[in-house]
Design a protein around this motif. Structure first.
Motif, PDB file in Angstrom:
ATOM      1  N   ASN A  36       0.871  -1.340   0.043  1.00  0.00           N
ATOM      2  CA  ASN A  36       0.012   0.013   0.195  1.00  0.00           C
ATOM      3  C   ASN A  36       0.887   1.205   0.097  1.00  0.00           C
ATOM      4  OD1 ASN A  36      -2.332  -1.528   0.070  1.00  0.00           O
ATOM      5  ND2 ASN A  36      -2.183  -1.547   2.193  1.00  0.00           N
ATOM      6  N   GLY A  37       1.905   1.225  -0.684  1.00  0.00           N
ATOM      7  CA  GLY A  37       2.782   2.241  -0.755  1.00  0.00           C
ATOM      8  C   GLY A  37       3.750   2.733   0.291  1.00  0.00           C
ATOM      9  N   GLU A  38       3.631   1.770   1.150  1.00  0.00           N
ATOM     10  CA  GLU A  38       4.505   2.076   2.473  1.00  0.00           C
ATOM     11  C   GLU A  38       5.650   0.919   2.389  1.00  0.00           C
ATOM     12  OE1 GLU A  38       2.629   2.499   6.249  1.00  0.00           O
ATOM     13  OE2 GLU A  38       1.014   3.612   5.474  1.00  0.00           O
ATOM     14  N   ALA A  39       6.636   1.236   2.767  1.00  0.00           N
ATOM     15  CA  ALA A  39       7.853   0.219   3.004  1.00  0.00           C
ATOM     16  C   ALA A  39       7.495  -0.689   4.071  1.00  0.00           C
ATOM     17  CB  ALA A  39       9.234   0.906   3.282  1.00  0.00           C
ATOM     18  N   LYS A  40       7.619  -1.996   3.838  1.00  0.00           N
ATOM     19  CA  LYS A  40       7.206  -3.051   4.799  1.00  0.00           C
ATOM     20  C   LYS A  40       8.211  -4.012   5.191  1.00  0.00           C
ATOM     21  CE  LYS A  40       2.890  -1.833   5.804  1.00  0.00           C
ATOM     22  NZ  LYS A  40       2.485  -1.447   6.907  1.00  0.00           N
ATOM     23  N   LEU A  41       9.095  -4.403   4.151  1.00  0.00           N
ATOM     24  CA  LEU A  41      10.233  -5.627   4.138  1.00  0.00           C
ATOM     25  C   LEU A  41      11.184  -5.056   3.694  1.00  0.00           C
ATOM     26  CD1 LEU A  41       7.878  -8.827   3.432  1.00  0.00           C
ATOM     27  CD2 LEU A  41       8.535  -8.149   5.794  1.00  0.00           C
ATOM     28  N   VAL A  42      12.548  -5.798   4.164  1.00  0.00           N
ATOM     29  CA  VAL A  42      13.928  -5.630   3.514  1.00  0.00           C
ATOM     30  C   VAL A  42      14.066  -7.331   3.159  1.00  0.00           C
ATOM     31  CG1 VAL A  42      16.267  -5.003   3.281  1.00  0.00           C
ATOM     32  CG2 VAL A  42      14.407  -3.689   4.500  1.00  0.00           C
ATOM     33  N   VAL A  43      14.163  -7.697   1.956  1.00  0.00           N
ATOM     34  CA  VAL A  43      14.474  -8.833   1.648  1.00  0.00           C
ATOM     35  C   VAL A  43      16.109  -8.905   1.171  1.00  0.00           C
ATOM     36  CG1 VAL A  43      14.043 -10.953   0.246  1.00  0.00           C
ATOM     37  CG2 VAL A  43      12.338  -9.442   0.957  1.00  0.00           C
ATOM     38  N   MET A  44      16.743 -10.144   1.652  1.00  0.00           N
ATOM     39  CA  MET A  44      18.106 -10.182   1.285  1.00  0.00           C
ATOM     40  C   MET A  44      18.696 -11.532   1.334  1.00  0.00           C
ATOM     41  SD  MET A  44      20.329  -8.705   4.596  1.00  0.00           S
ATOM     42  CE  MET A  44      19.645  -7.365   4.784  1.00  0.00           C
ATOM     43  N   ASP A  45      19.475 -11.638   0.507  1.00  0.00           N
ATOM     44  CA  ASP A  45      20.263 -13.132   0.466  1.00  0.00           C
ATOM     45  C   ASP A  45      20.935 -13.589   1.738  1.00  0.00           C
ATOM     46  OD1 ASP A  45      23.353 -13.225  -0.093  1.00  0.00           O
ATOM     47  OD2 ASP A  45      22.504 -11.475  -0.553  1.00  0.00           O
ATOM     48  N   VAL A  46      20.612 -14.792   2.252  1.00  0.00           N
ATOM     49  CA  VAL A  46      21.436 -15.258   3.326  1.00  0.00           C
ATOM     50  C   VAL A  46      22.795 -15.102   3.859  1.00  0.00           C
ATOM     51  CG1 VAL A  46      21.666 -17.520   2.851  1.00  0.00           C
ATOM     52  CG2 VAL A  46      20.916 -17.361   5.131  1.00  0.00           C
ATOM     53  N   LYS A  47      23.557 -14.973   2.658  1.00  0.00           N
ATOM     54  CA  LYS A  47      25.020 -14.695   2.828  1.00  0.00           C
ATOM     55  C   LYS A  47      25.230 -13.265   3.439  1.00  0.00           C
ATOM     56  CE  LYS A  47      27.377 -18.057  -0.021  1.00  0.00           C
ATOM     57  NZ  LYS A  47      28.087 -18.231  -1.146  1.00  0.00           N
ATOM     58  N   THR A  48      24.437 -12.201   2.805  1.00  0.00           N
ATOM     59  CA  THR A  48      24.666 -10.945   3.344  1.00  0.00           C
ATOM     60  C   THR A  48      24.054 -10.999   4.702  1.00  0.00           C
ATOM     61  OG1 THR A  48      24.314 -10.445   0.855  1.00  0.00           O
ATOM     62  CG2 THR A  48      23.804  -8.543   2.594  1.00  0.00           C
ATOM     63  N   TYR A  49      22.978 -11.598   5.085  1.00  0.00           N
ATOM     64  CA  TYR A  49      22.394 -11.262   6.269  1.00  0.00           C
ATOM     65  C   TYR A  49      23.434 -11.919   7.361  1.00  0.00           C
ATOM     66  CZ  TYR A  49      19.320 -12.340  10.382  1.00  0.00           C
ATOM     67  OH  TYR A  49      18.877 -12.516  11.556  1.00  0.00           O
ATOM     68  N   GLU A  50      24.085 -12.976   6.918  1.00  0.00           N
ATOM     69  CA  GLU A  50      25.062 -13.662   8.008  1.00  0.00           C
ATOM     70  C   GLU A  50      26.343 -12.573   8.046  1.00  0.00           C
ATOM     71  OE1 GLU A  50      24.241 -18.439   7.264  1.00  0.00           O
ATOM     72  OE2 GLU A  50      25.704 -17.271   6.142  1.00  0.00           O
ATOM     73  N   GLU A  51      26.663 -12.181   7.242  1.00  0.00           N
ATOM     74  CA  GLU A  51      27.711 -11.052   7.188  1.00  0.00           C
ATOM     75  C   GLU A  51      27.273  -9.904   8.017  1.00  0.00           C
ATOM     76  OE1 GLU A  51      28.806 -10.309   3.287  1.00  0.00           O
ATOM     77  OE2 GLU A  51      30.010 -12.125   2.842  1.00  0.00           O
ATOM     78  N   GLN A  52      26.142  -9.364   7.868  1.00  0.00           N
ATOM     79  CA  GLN A  52      25.434  -8.232   8.675  1.00  0.00           C
ATOM     80  C   GLN A  52      25.342  -8.603  10.287  1.00  0.00           C
ATOM     81  OE1 GLN A  52      21.981  -6.576   7.088  1.00  0.00           O
ATOM     82  NE2 GLN A  52      23.062  -5.524   5.480  1.00  0.00           N
ATOM     83  N   MET A  53      25.045  -9.901  10.443  1.00  0.00           N
ATOM     84  CA  MET A  53      24.760 -10.032  11.768  1.00  0.00           C
ATOM     85  C   MET A  53      26.291 -10.410  12.553  1.00  0.00           C
ATOM     86  SD  MET A  53      21.659 -10.216  12.563  1.00  0.00           S
ATOM     87  CE  MET A  53      21.473  -9.016  11.510  1.00  0.00           C
ATOM     88  N   GLU A  54      27.192 -10.671  11.605  1.00  0.00           N
ATOM     89  CA  GLU A  54      28.544 -10.640  12.152  1.00  0.00           C
ATOM     90  C   GLU A  54      29.120  -9.278  12.482  1.00  0.00           C
ATOM     91  OE1 GLU A  54      30.838 -13.027   9.330  1.00  0.00           O
ATOM     92  OE2 GLU A  54      29.819 -14.942   9.903  1.00  0.00           O
ATOM     93  N   THR A  55      28.639  -8.353  11.406  1.00  0.00           N
ATOM     94  CA  THR A  55      29.019  -7.242  11.661  1.00  0.00           C
ATOM     95  C   THR A  55      28.705  -6.657  12.996  1.00  0.00           C
ATOM     96  OG1 THR A  55      29.684  -6.889   9.274  1.00  0.00           O
ATOM     97  CG2 THR A  55      29.423  -4.737  10.556  1.00  0.00           C
ATOM     98  N   PHE A  56      27.383  -6.697  13.178  1.00  0.00           N
ATOM     99  CA  PHE A  56      26.644  -6.108  14.354  1.00  0.00           C
ATOM    100  C   PHE A  56      27.272  -6.830  15.564  1.00  0.00           C
ATOM    101  CE2 PHE A  56      22.561  -5.650  11.471  1.00  0.00           C
ATOM    102  CZ  PHE A  56      22.838  -4.394  11.235  1.00  0.00           C
ATOM    103  N   ALA A  57      27.700  -8.173  15.413  1.00  0.00           N
ATOM    104  CA  ALA A  57      28.274  -8.568  16.590  1.00  0.00           C
ATOM    105  C   ALA A  57      29.480  -7.800  17.112  1.00  0.00           C
ATOM    106  CB  ALA A  57      28.604 -10.182  16.623  1.00  0.00           C
ATOM    107  N   LEU A  58      30.221  -7.700  16.103  1.00  0.00           N
ATOM    108  CA  LEU A  58      31.605  -7.164  16.188  1.00  0.00           C
ATOM    109  C   LEU A  58      31.446  -5.514  16.734  1.00  0.00           C
ATOM    110  CD1 LEU A  58      33.764  -8.343  13.161  1.00  0.00           C
ATOM    111  CD2 LEU A  58      33.955  -8.946  15.780  1.00  0.00           C
ATOM    112  N   LEU A  59      30.502  -4.804  16.262  1.00  0.00           N
ATOM    113  CA  LEU A  59      30.301  -3.541  16.603  1.00  0.00           C
ATOM    114  C   LEU A  59      29.680  -3.434  17.835  1.00  0.00           C
ATOM    115  CD1 LEU A  59      28.576  -2.161  13.336  1.00  0.00           C
ATOM    116  CD2 LEU A  59      30.884  -1.528  14.407  1.00  0.00           C
ATOM    117  N   LYS A  60      28.973  -4.691  18.630  1.00  0.00           N
ATOM    118  CA  LYS A  60      28.581  -4.395  19.670  1.00  0.00           C
ATOM    119  C   LYS A  60      29.603  -4.823  20.718  1.00  0.00           C
ATOM    120  CE  LYS A  60      24.915  -6.584  22.822  1.00  0.00           C
ATOM    121  NZ  LYS A  60      23.794  -7.610  22.861  1.00  0.00           N
TER     122      LYS A  60
END
Length: 90
Positions: A36-60
């Motif tokens: 309905n014209g509003e952003a609702k989801l971000v879809v990404m491949d699993v490798k990118t997701y895993e890399e982002q989670m690793e990056t977030f863990a290091l930043l934490k």
């Protein structure tokens, strides 16, 4: 990362799922899904997701370390090396 070229309505996701999976796997760019014209989801491949989670863990870990330093909860390098050498007084 530019979402402007990767914005699709949810109807596109429903009707082009296999194509989207291939595109995201190849490009490793996330896709923004709207409803309905509003952003609702971000879809990404699993490798990118895993890399982002690793990056977030290091930043934490870095943020936690920074807070410990700000609170004065650390030892000097010299003290740490003395402990490692076994020469520190106990």
């Amino acid at each position: 990362m530019r979402f402007s070229s990767q914005i699709k309505p949810i109807s596109y996701l429903k009707s082009h799922t296999a194509e989207i999976v291939k595109t995201l796997s190849d490009s490793r760019e996330p896709m923004l899904i709207t409803q309905n014209g509003e952003a609702k989801l971000v879809v990404m491949d699993v490798k990118t997701y895993e890399e982002q989670m690793e990056t977030f863990a290091l930043l934490k870990i870095l943020a936690l370390g920074r807070r410990e330093i700000e609170r004065g909860e650390f030892e000097s390098v010299e003290d740490v090396f003395e402990e490692l050498d076994g020469t520190a007084e106990r």
